[in-house]
Design an enzyme around this catalytic site. Structure first.
Site, short mmCIF file in Angstrom:
data_model
loop_
_atom_site.label_atom_id
_atom_site.label_comp_id
_atom_site.label_asym_id
_atom_site.label_seq_id
_atom_site.Cartn_x
_atom_site.Cartn_y
_atom_site.Cartn_z
N ARG A 193 0.82 -1.23 0.00
CA ARG A 193 0.00 0.00 0.00
C ARG A 193 0.85 1.27 0.00
NH1 ARG A 193 -2.30 -3.47 -1.40
NH2 ARG A 193 -4.05 -4.56 -0.45
N SER A 241 -10.18 -0.30 4.19
CA SER A 241 -9.30 -0.65 5.31
C SER A 241 -8.69 0.62 5.88
CB SER A 241 -8.18 -1.57 4.84
OG SER A 241 -8.74 -2.80 4.44
N GLU A 311 -3.71 3.46 6.83
CA GLU A 311 -3.67 3.26 5.37
C GLU A 311 -4.43 4.41 4.70
OE1 GLU A 311 -4.58 -0.70 3.90
OE2 GLU A 311 -5.52 0.12 2.10
C1 LIG Z 1 -15.39 -0.18 0.30
C2 LIG Z 1 -13.91 -0.02 0.03
C3 LIG Z 1 -13.14 -1.14 -0.25
C4 LIG Z 1 -11.76 -0.99 -0.52
N1 LIG Z 1 -11.03 -2.11 -0.81
C5 LIG Z 1 -9.72 -1.98 -1.12
C6 LIG Z 1 -8.93 -3.13 -1.49
O1 LIG Z 1 -9.41 -4.25 -1.53
N2 LIG Z 1 -7.63 -2.94 -1.80
C7 LIG Z 1 -7.06 -1.70 -1.78
O2 LIG Z 1 -5.87 -1.59 -2.10
N3 LIG Z 1 -7.77 -0.61 -1.42
C8 LIG Z 1 -9.07 -0.71 -1.10
N4 LIG Z 1 -9.80 0.40 -0.75
C9 LIG Z 1 -9.12 1.71 -0.64
C10 LIG Z 1 -9.11 2.54 -1.93
O3 LIG Z 1 -10.16 2.14 -2.79
C11 LIG Z 1 -7.76 2.41 -2.66
O4 LIG Z 1 -6.71 2.90 -1.86
C12 LIG Z 1 -7.77 3.19 -3.98
O5 LIG Z 1 -6.63 2.84 -4.72
C13 LIG Z 1 -7.82 4.71 -3.79
O6 LIG Z 1 -8.07 5.30 -5.04
P1 LIG Z 1 -8.82 6.71 -5.14
O7 LIG Z 1 -8.88 7.10 -6.57
O8 LIG Z 1 -10.12 6.66 -4.43
O9 LIG Z 1 -7.80 7.64 -4.38
P2 LIG Z 1 -8.10 8.74 -3.25
O10 LIG Z 1 -8.72 8.09 -2.08
O11 LIG Z 1 -8.81 9.89 -3.84
O12 LIG Z 1 -6.60 9.16 -2.88
C14 LIG Z 1 -5.74 8.22 -2.27
C15 LIG Z 1 -4.29 8.69 -2.47
O13 LIG Z 1 -3.96 8.60 -3.85
C16 LIG Z 1 -3.48 9.85 -4.32
N5 LIG Z 1 -3.87 9.99 -5.72
C17 LIG Z 1 -5.10 9.89 -6.26
N6 LIG Z 1 -5.05 10.10 -7.60
C18 LIG Z 1 -3.76 10.36 -7.90
C19 LIG Z 1 -3.05 10.65 -9.10
N7 LIG Z 1 -3.67 10.76 -10.28
N8 LIG Z 1 -1.71 10.85 -9.04
C20 LIG Z 1 -1.06 10.77 -7.85
N9 LIG Z 1 -1.66 10.48 -6.69
C21 LIG Z 1 -3.00 10.28 -6.70
C22 LIG Z 1 -4.11 10.89 -3.42
O14 LIG Z 1 -3.35 12.07 -3.38
C23 LIG Z 1 -4.08 10.14 -2.07
O15 LIG Z 1 -2.80 10.23 -1.48
C24 LIG Z 1 -11.17 0.29 -0.48
C25 LIG Z 1 -11.95 1.41 -0.21
C26 LIG Z 1 -13.31 1.27 0.04
C27 LIG Z 1 -14.13 2.50 0.31
#
Ligand SMILES: Cc1cc2nc3c(=O)[nH]c(=O)nc-3n(C[C@H](O)[C@H](O)[C@H](O)COP(=O)(O)OP(=O)(O)OC[C@H]3O[C@@H](n4cnc5c(N)ncnc54)[C@H](O)[C@@H]3O)c2cc1C
Length: 318
Positions: A193, A241, A311
């Site tokens: 992560r 998580s 996380e």
């Molecule tokens: C119900 C649920 C289930 C989930 N299950 C999982 C799972 O199984 N596995 C898992 O790994 N995660 C899981 N997650 C967490 C989340 O979905 C992941 O971490 C996902 O990759 C975050 O993506 P996001 O676009 O929503 O990023 P955001 O939440 O908007 O941002 C997260 C981070 O990424 C950075 N970021 C976003 N876009 C960019 C970009 N274009 N360039 C650089 N940095 C960027 C942001 O600055 C921030 O630091 C879950 C979340 C939920 C709500």
């Protein structure tokens, strides 16, 4: 330009920052994307909490993003958000420019070598579906992560045995100075992560390597992932998580053992279904959710000596 004012109350109702949009428009006359002052960010996050962005910018495309970053005054902080599925935006909002990629970062293509090139605003599930339709295996795990490709790169998102690091060939992005940069898989410095590419880089495109597969089998794999998730995780007003699994242990288990299942602060609760998930029962503030997380960390530390690491990313001011 001083972008580092504290957010203040506006008529006793909303937290707002001084409006920097007119000055940004003056300094960046060729900007094409939308720029909005004091845009509430809660609606862009899964938790549905948090204050505004001092200025929200939605670039039209990669050149527009590079132009903005190259010409933005150095003292203006920049934060990028994706689908907000791993994010707590604090109640006071986020100073400076918050960037949210949209339409111009939604392209997807695949080739005969089972490579998939995707814009980073694309939802992971859409990329998984496109790969499935093209008969490209190896990307199905993405269907279980409710974020964007940008978030998957930054978080090394993974689920059910697959991780972003297993499939990434290279990522492209723009740094704070507006330079286009390319990162190989090794350059990304992926670990659990985590990605060690410079914090200021906003990813714009990812190239993934899949392998030949049967569209029907991949569809069945994705359906199984969906079923498992629906049975085991809340899917609403949560950040997934909350803490990373400590080495050799499950975060949910140490949280459960410390007696935190169902624990509540205000309208924030440790999920009864999956106790590494925090949920907003409806009217939680970001402070409720973050305080609940810190309370869980403290109870786990007192109970087992284990120090949980967040996380979920927390951004902005209280
Ligand atoms: C119900 C649920 C289930 C989930 N299950 C999982 C799972 O199984 N596995 C898992 O790994 N995660 C899981 N997650 C967490 C989340 O979905 C992941 O971490 C996902 O990759 C975050 O993506 P996001 O676009 O929503 O990023 P955001 O939440 O908007 O941002 C997260 C981070 O990424 C950075 N970021 C976003 N876009 C960019 C970009 N274009 N360039 C650089 N940095 C960027 C942001 O600055 C921030 O630091 C879950 C979340 C939920 C709500």
């Amino acid at each position: 330009m001083d972008a580092r004012h504290k957010a203040g109350h506006d008529g006793g109702k909303f937290m707002t920052f001084p409006d920097i949009v007119p000055e940004l428009k003056r300094r960046l006359p060729n900007l094409r994307g939308r720029l909005i002052a004091n845009q509430p960010l809660g609606e862009f996050t899964w938790f549905r909490v948090g204050g505004p962005a001092q200025a929200l910018f939605m670039p039209e495309d990669e050149n527009d993003l590079a132009y903005a970053l190259a010409n933005l005054p150095n003292e203006v902080p920049v934060t990028v958000i994706g689908a907000g599925s791993n994010l707590i935006v604090r109640d006071g909002g986020v100073e400076g420019l918050v960037i949210r990629l949209g339409r111009g970062f939604n392209d997807i293509a695949s080739d005969d070598n089972h490579r998939v090139t995707a814009g980073t605003a694309m939802l992971d599930v859409m990329v998984a579906r496109a790969a499935q339709k093209a008969g490209i295996a190896g990307l199905a795990f993405l269907s279980g992560i409710p974020g964007t490709i940008g978030g998957a790169l930054r978080m090394n998102g993974g689920a059910y045995g697959g991780e972003t690091k297993d499939i990434l060939i290279e990522a492209r992005g723009v740094d704070r100075a507006g330079n286009l940069r390319t990162f190989t898989n090794a350059d990304m410095g992926f670990s659990y992560r985590h990605c060690s590419a410079p914090e200021d880089v906003i990813f714009t495109t990812a190239v993934f390597q899949g392998r030949a597969g049967s569209a029907d089998e991949i569809a069945a794999e994705m359906a199984a992932i969906k079923e498992k998730r629906e049975a085991s995780q809340p899917r609403n007003r949560t950040g997934g998580s909350t803490f990373k699994n400590p080495p050799g242990k499950n975060a949910w288990k140490v949280i459960d053992e410390a007696g935190c299942r169902g624990l509540k602060i205000g309208d924030a609760q440790v999920s009864e279904l999956h106790c590494n998930f925090l949920i907003n029962l409806g009217h939680a503030t970001a402070a409720d959710i973050e305080t609940l997380g810190e309370t869980v960390r403290e109870r786990v530390r007192a109970h087992s000596g284990i120090v949980l690491e967040w996380e979920i990313k927390r951004i902005g001011v209280n």
